[in-house]
Write an enzyme that holds these catalytic residues in place. Structure first.
Site: not given
Lengths: 511, 511
Positions: B285, B215, B189, B224, B277, B309, B217, B219-220
């Site tokens: 997750s 993971s 977020g 990383t 999310d 977020k 993205a 919704t970004s």
């Protein structure tokens, strides 16, 4: 990295986007518009389009949103291959200039997300969603989210009205000169309950106007449109509908072929895949089509039973109230009838097998299923009373007489003729009888699992597929007596249905 | 219609189903397995398969569920053409014998429907769903329904635990000999908050084990894994991970490449498309991947801010509690840190632009963003304390020192080397500066809309795309001073981002 020169960059206007040539792929993907482009296509690179992007495809002023796949080879350079649905919606010609770009941002998805998180939608928000749905801008994932959200937190009455109005607003609308225009609907869930063609024939035989549109199956093995299609063409255009109703006073058409409530067909496809069917969507679906078809008076059949869609008298009363109230706000007079939903109606389950029952009733065949004839007469009776042709309480007798004296059959033949003529019913090549495991009495029939069995046998996609019932509740049966026959178009589907039956032996309970 | 002969019909055993020849179509459709068959294919007729059927495809003992399209011509007879994903999952060879049949009935969908209608799911029900999801049996519509249902009526703590356990159960699990295995996570977020590579380097520099999987993205504009991938390979197998961690004590790998919590990647794809999310999915997750990676101690960064977020200290406290409690039931010690989420971290937003910030901090570049260095040190400090390397309250100072004295940079280079070597960061060809409309002070930065802007510019699909921020909250700016630079891979994406910026001029408010 940020230099003075960069802000001087000139952006291309959208209509200057590079063009490609259209190629018909002859790929069948149902309602899905698909475009295939080469992996090394310069437009993909220039526009930043990757595999499975949603893309906007434009051909001579028409546009469609499509799913992009990429192919390493097998396509000429500078070509876009289009699936049948995209080809049809774009009215494309081989070699046409095609533009492929990012689709517009779908602003209404913010409303879907708000709805998921429990915020109610007002008229404007609902219209924004339905407009984008009808325009084909929602992906299946987005459609599923909207429908699931309106099932998890059911639409309230004001949202249901908003959805109904929105669904009417995005489609076309028929207008008739008659002061009373009749319609009927059944709240599904009861296999074989195929009264519509009979009701329409009876009502129209008395000179009343009944421009009936029906849908295909949502979660059932046959919708009225699926069944009627085995008897006559049902894919009528708006002009066809006007002509047929003008000539014979009524029609029995597939609603999806006309643009009455076009968002409904989109929703129905997803509901079918999810096997969900919620009250708010159901009411909006029914009423939007009635309003758009120009109806003024509607009789609605609500079968009630432990395995029907509506399971209790209370639930039926709630649904009746909401249908009547939302209907009134849309200018419709609605009468709902609660009917017996304990077991299938007639003998056939599946398009052609149900059509056999319908024809037998209309033709006055002495082996015709009497339950179907009686139910149809009851609904037609109410319609005749609403239409002013019968006085209150006299509708049923008049309807029954219209069946007996052949006038309904005569009118039905006129309707079929006007729609394009009578077809021969298909017969499935693979039949398999399912037998009673013991002697006894039939005490329970599970409508839902019967419907599932019929669907596994291939209905409604295979018109001839389905079930032929040989027993009714209360019947005494001998050991090994046939309970029903599975009809299947293919051996694969037959074995699929049999595997299910073997695991669910109490679909028909004999004790 | 029902005769004595019909029950004598012999059904073919499934392995007697007719065979076809495999053909590699070289069609790219992301994760979607697609098969294309001829419209007149005898297997389609025999099995009753129609366009857009879900089908089960078998090749030499392997099977995959796929979507069927039909093609009128262009395919040899008796051929099934397979998309790249189907080809890969089946490990197919040109000309292999292929069986195409109806898929099995997905029994767990009944649990999804019950959940839509508000019934809670127990461990068994949740496991049945997650098993089928991990096996690729759910269509996108069905996945969207499950995820939407768990957003509309949020998963409770017991369901969240059930989902976490199920997600661990269907994947593989790493086991390490060290008594303490560290991990970290950030509840996203906050654009540019790319602390992970720095934290891992600091922690591993002190001999602690940190097998980090990240993971992409959701919704970004960058996950990383997306960012780290611009620096070094992140697609490590389980064996690669074991080797890298064995050699240098840590790794920074893409979680999707290993079968740790394989259902997670499936869910994430759909959540990304829906831009939702939810807490329960988020906890399951995060924790399932930590458990599967063999972690014992986890530090979790929860940025709090009006457009992050998590928007309030109360919400952060609720999430911390639930993470800690569910984590404890999974055997994890968890410490959550609330951090400032009012504005982006560092300067870059987008994979390669964020990687620049990370490298600058690790290299001790004097222009490196100090906020990123401080945040990373705070998280690493907690990890060093959990790992017993620093006493309570001394972790931050030790972490900061490890950055300053170059030991973190040295360790990071070892990790990169072990993962396959340093890459050159890509630079986007299309840059466009966005200027302050007036002189004044920067009083507000909208993280969500900045993230959207970066995504419209092409991040994270285009690694070099995104935003380079030139201002922070409280900065004084002159009229026409550059606020940020958009970086785009293509002119189409740049114009897409600019169109959005022009409609949303208050993403960065200057008054």
């Amino acid at each position: 990295m940020s230099s003075a020169a960069e802000s001087a960059e000139v952006l291309e206007a959208p209509d200057a986007a590079p063009k490609l040539k259209a190629m018909r792929l002859r790929l069948h993907a149902q309602h899905q518009s698909i475009v295939v482009m080469r992996t090394d296509c310069h437009v993909c690179r220039a526009e930043g389009l990757s595999q499975r992007s949603q893309v906007l495809v434009r051909v001579r002023g028409r546009e469609v949103q499509a799913l992009l796949y990429q192919l390493d080879d097998g396509l000429p350079p500078d070509t876009v291959a289009l699936s049948e649905e995209a080809w049809r919606r774009l009215a494309a010609q081989e070699g046409d200039e095609v533009q492929v770009t990012h689709p517009l941002i779908i602003e209404s998805l913010a409303n879907v997300r708000r709805r998921i998180y429990g915020h109610r939608l007002d008229d404007d928000a609902m219209l924004s969603i339905v407009k984008d749905v009808a325009a084909g801008r929602y992906s299946e994932v987005q459609l599923a989210a909207f429908l699931t959200a309106s099932a998890a937190l059911p639409l309230d009455e004001s949202e249901t009205l908003a959805l109904t109005k929105a669904m009417v607003a995005v489609g076309e609308r028929l207008v008739w000169s008659a002061p009373i225009v009749l319609d009927k609907h059944c709240i599904g869930g009861l296999p074989g309950n195929r009264t519509t063609p009979i009701v329409v024939a009876i009502v129209a035989a008395h000179g009343l106007i009944m421009p009936k549109t029906s849908s295909r199956a949502i979660t059932s093995p046959a919708g009225t449109a699926d069944t009627m299609e085995t008897i006559a063409p049902v894919t009528l255009s708006m002009a066809d509908m006007r002509r047929v109703v003008g000539e014979v006073g009524a029609c029995i058409a597939w609603g999806g072929a006309v643009q009455l409530s076009p968002a409904d067909e989109v929703f129905v496809r997803i509901e079918r895949e999810l096997d969900i069917d919620t009250e708010g969507q159901l009411i909006a679906s029914v009423l939007s089509k009635k309003v758009a078809a120009g109806a003024t008076h509607v009789v609605i059949d609500i079968p009630v039973g432990p395995t029907a869609k509506v399971r209790s008298a209370e639930a039926a009363a709630h649904l009746s109230q909401r249908l009547t109230r939302v209907g009134a706000q849309m200018g419709l007079t609605i009468i709902c009838l609660q009917t017996d939903g304990a077991q299938p109606v007639g003998r056939g389950i599946g398009p052609a097998l149900e059509a056999r029952d319908v024809l037998a009733v209309l033709q006055g065949d002495e082996s015709a299923p009497q339950d179907l004839a009686q139910r149809a007469s009851r609904l037609a009776g109410v319609a005749l009373e609403m239409g002013g042709v019968a006085t209150e309480g006299q509708g049923y007798a008049l309807a029954w007489e219209t069946l007996q004296n052949g006038r309904a059959w005569q009118k039905f033949q006129q309707i079929v003729q006007a729609q394009g003529g009578m077809r021969e019913l298909p017969l499935a090549p693979h039949l398999h009888s399912l037998e009673a495991p013991r002697a006894g009495r039939v005490v329970y029939i599970d409508n839902r699992r019967l419907a599932r069995l019929a669907k596994l046998a291939g209905a409604p996609e295979s018109k001839a597929a389905g079930l032929l019932m040989h027993v009714r509740l209360g019947d005494e049966v001998a050991r090994h007596q046939s309970l029903l026959t599975i009809h299947a178009q293919s051996a694969g589907e037959l074995s699929y249905a049999l595997a299910y039956w073997q695991g669910e032996a109490d679909i028909i309970k004999v004790i």
